[in-house]
Design a protein around this motif. Structure first.
Motif, mmCIF file in Angstrom:
data_model
loop_
_atom_site.group_PDB
_atom_site.id
_atom_site.type_symbol
_atom_site.label_atom_id
_atom_site.label_comp_id
_atom_site.label_asym_id
_atom_site.label_seq_id
_atom_site.Cartn_x
_atom_site.Cartn_y
_atom_site.Cartn_z
ATOM 1 N N LEU A 76 46.697 17.655 37.013
ATOM 2 C CA LEU A 76 47.393 18.826 36.728
ATOM 3 C C LEU A 76 48.558 19.341 37.509
ATOM 4 N N VAL A 77 49.607 19.527 36.895
ATOM 5 C CA VAL A 77 50.925 19.777 37.643
ATOM 6 C C VAL A 77 50.811 21.158 38.183
ATOM 7 N N TYR A 78 51.338 21.336 39.328
ATOM 8 C CA TYR A 78 51.263 22.759 40.105
ATOM 9 C C TYR A 78 52.801 23.039 40.527
ATOM 10 N N SER A 83 45.347 27.008 46.072
ATOM 11 C CA SER A 83 44.771 27.301 44.856
ATOM 12 C C SER A 83 43.443 26.462 44.720
ATOM 13 N N LEU A 84 43.616 25.318 44.851
ATOM 14 C CA LEU A 84 42.244 24.455 44.748
ATOM 15 C C LEU A 84 41.316 25.055 45.914
ATOM 16 N N LYS A 119 40.652 29.249 35.895
ATOM 17 C CA LYS A 119 40.333 30.045 36.932
ATOM 18 C C LYS A 119 41.178 30.095 38.144
ATOM 19 N N SER A 120 42.093 29.246 38.115
ATOM 20 C CA SER A 120 43.313 29.117 39.320
ATOM 21 C C SER A 120 44.543 30.205 38.830
ATOM 22 N N ARG A 121 44.419 31.364 39.574
ATOM 23 C CA ARG A 121 45.350 32.431 39.484
ATOM 24 C C ARG A 121 46.800 31.868 39.663
ATOM 25 N N LYS A 122 47.136 31.025 40.749
ATOM 26 C CA LYS A 122 48.365 30.506 40.808
ATOM 27 C C LYS A 122 48.830 29.565 39.656
ATOM 28 N N PHE A 123 47.988 28.926 38.936
ATOM 29 C CA PHE A 123 48.234 28.090 37.888
ATOM 30 C C PHE A 123 48.647 29.161 36.534
ATOM 31 N N ILE A 124 47.418 30.167 36.284
ATOM 32 C CA ILE A 124 47.660 30.781 34.979
ATOM 33 C C ILE A 124 48.800 31.676 35.179
ATOM 34 N N THR A 183 39.892 28.604 44.826
ATOM 35 C CA THR A 183 39.138 28.720 43.573
ATOM 36 C C THR A 183 37.650 28.023 43.348
ATOM 37 N N PHE A 184 37.790 26.922 44.105
ATOM 38 C CA PHE A 184 36.301 26.170 44.065
ATOM 39 C C PHE A 184 35.368 26.848 45.005
ATOM 40 N N PHE A 185 35.870 27.500 46.421
ATOM 41 C CA PHE A 185 34.818 27.681 47.433
ATOM 42 C C PHE A 185 34.960 29.058 47.708
ATOM 43 N N ASN A 186 33.986 29.560 48.144
ATOM 44 C CA ASN A 186 33.398 31.033 48.285
ATOM 45 C C ASN A 186 32.609 31.197 49.599
ATOM 46 N N LYS A 187 32.056 32.358 49.795
ATOM 47 C CA LYS A 187 31.318 32.613 50.959
ATOM 48 C C LYS A 187 30.262 31.879 51.209
ATOM 49 N N GLU A 188 29.671 31.142 49.949
ATOM 50 C CA GLU A 188 28.549 30.356 50.294
ATOM 51 C C GLU A 188 28.767 29.081 50.549
ATOM 52 N N SER A 189 29.979 28.778 51.082
ATOM 53 C CA SER A 189 30.548 27.230 51.162
ATOM 54 C C SER A 189 31.022 27.287 52.643
ATOM 55 N N LEU A 190 30.993 25.983 53.065
ATOM 56 C CA LEU A 190 31.425 25.402 54.455
ATOM 57 C C LEU A 190 32.572 24.610 54.387
ATOM 58 N N ILE A 191 33.950 24.995 55.053
ATOM 59 C CA ILE A 191 35.144 24.180 54.907
ATOM 60 C C ILE A 191 35.237 23.594 56.210
ATOM 61 N N ILE A 192 35.381 22.343 56.551
ATOM 62 C CA ILE A 192 35.635 21.755 57.762
ATOM 63 C C ILE A 192 36.964 21.121 57.684
#
Length: 377
Positions: free
Chosen positions: A92-94, A103-104, A248-253, A107-116
């Motif tokens: 998908l081209v951005y 955006s990635l 779902k990606s606002r920056k794409f839509i 869009t895919f991660f939220n307060k239930e997620s852990l980002i390292i």
């Protein structure tokens, strides 16, 4: 924020030699601050070939619409298909690498997620992390042992974990051990995101592609504003993720799509990457030569790529060094916090494939002399 607060912050930036300004530089300067790593933008033959067979539709300078309305013209669809043919995954081209990264994650991660995330990852990655609301943990730069310790500690606590790294780091010029991180995926359950902004072009289709790791990376982002000599970014991922981004990606839509002419150029670069082998080989030689010269001259750097970071430390001294080099015919910008940590102000020297060893040798000798003067001061 009140006007007085803004004025105070601007004055503080001036006093600390951190105020950013916009300026036009002399094209006659030998440019060590360009991200056009393969020197494509100065190659007239490439542009003659590119422009020779264009028709009216391909010349259009605006798409005048988002991708979900009328912006998915045939050229951008052909580009995504060609990326998929090469990388064996949907694309998908951005509009930019910044949009793609942030955006990635948001869009895919939220307060239930852990980002390292690697401590020195790009601002676009950190924007996405913050916007997602996820718990954020940072591991020491390139330290896969530290990364594994965090995975050991938190893998049972979180079902949704993202690990984010770049391949070549733009401020230090060092390279992540992507293979080691992929091996960690075999022991721990997490998704992996890789930003190849500074490796695309210099390493052909990128380090992940060269090491046959694309299949192991959940989200591969290839920004095109550096070695790709263009604008935009490829997000390479499974089809289900692509469909989710489209919806779902606002920056794409909500963004007007890139103009046809830009994506036609992106397609041209992609299809001709193998033709740039001489440029890539020359870059390899220049990197080896430069690192050997720096070692011989006892100029310290932790870099092992086409991006050479020379840490000076103090803001004012680094700024003065950059200005002196400019007077001598070299454009080498000083980089200061918050882009890099405090007290690590540096010159960021970018090699490009159209340079030669003789001019590099002269530059490094002058650099050595001017660094010694700055250090004395």
């Amino acid at each position: 924020m009140q006007r007085r607060q803004i004025e105070n912050e601007i004055n503080e930036l001036k006093q600390d030699f951190r105020l950013r300004t916009i300026k036009t530089n002399n094209n006659e300067l030998l440019n060590f601050s360009s991200n056009d790593y393969l020197g494509i933008l100065k190659d007239e033959k490439i542009f003659e070939e590119f422009y020779s067979n264009l028709n009216f539709e391909e010349y259009k300078l605006s798409s005048a619409s988002s991708r979900l309305i009328d912006g998915s013209y045939s050229i951008v669809m052909s580009l995504e298909n060609e990326v998929e043919r090469i990388y064996k995954k949907p694309c998908l081209v951005y509009n930019s690498g910044f949009d793609a990264n942030s955006s990635l994650i948001e869009t895919f991660f939220n307060k239930e997620s852990l980002i390292i995330t690697d401590r020195l990852n790009h601002a676009s990655i950190y924007d996405g992390c913050i916007n997602s609301g996820a718990k954020i943990l940072r591991y020491n730069h390139l330290d896969t042992v530290a990364l594994e310790r965090l995975l050991e500690k938190y893998s049972n606590e979180y079902k949704d974990i993202l690990v984010v790294t770049e391949s070549v780091y733009s401020m230090d010029g060092d390279i992540a051990d992507i293979e080691a991180i992929v091996k960690l995926k075999e022991r721990y359950s997490f998704q992996l995101m890789l930003d190849e902004a500074h490796s695309y072009g210099v390493y052909g289709y990128g380090i992940a592609y060269n090491k046959n790791l694309v299949k192991d990376i959940d989200f591969l982002v290839i920004p095109l504003g550096k070695g790709g000599a263009s604008i935009g970014a490829y997000v390479i991922c499974d089809e289900i993720y692509k469909q989710y981004l489209i919806n779902k990606s606002r920056k794409f839509i909500y963004s007007t799509a890139l103009p046809p002419i830009n994506n036609l150029w992106n397609l041209y670069i992609l299809k001709n990457m193998l033709k740039f082998s001489k440029k890539i080989e020359n870059m390899e030689k220049l990197v080896k030569f430069s690192l050997n010269e720096l070692k011989r001259l006892e100029i310290e750097t932790s870099s092992n790529s086409h991006i050479i970071s020379i840490i000076i430390g103090e803001n004012n001294a680094t700024t003065k060094l950059s200005e002196v080099l400019k007077q001598k015919g070299y454009l080498a910008y000083s980089i200061k916090e918050p882009t890099v940590p405090k007290n690590t102000a540096r010159l960021r020297i970018s090699l490009t494939a159209n340079m030669d060893e003789a001019e590099l040798k002269t530059f490094f000798l002058i650099l050595k002399e001017e660094i010694s003067k700055v250090k004395v001061i």
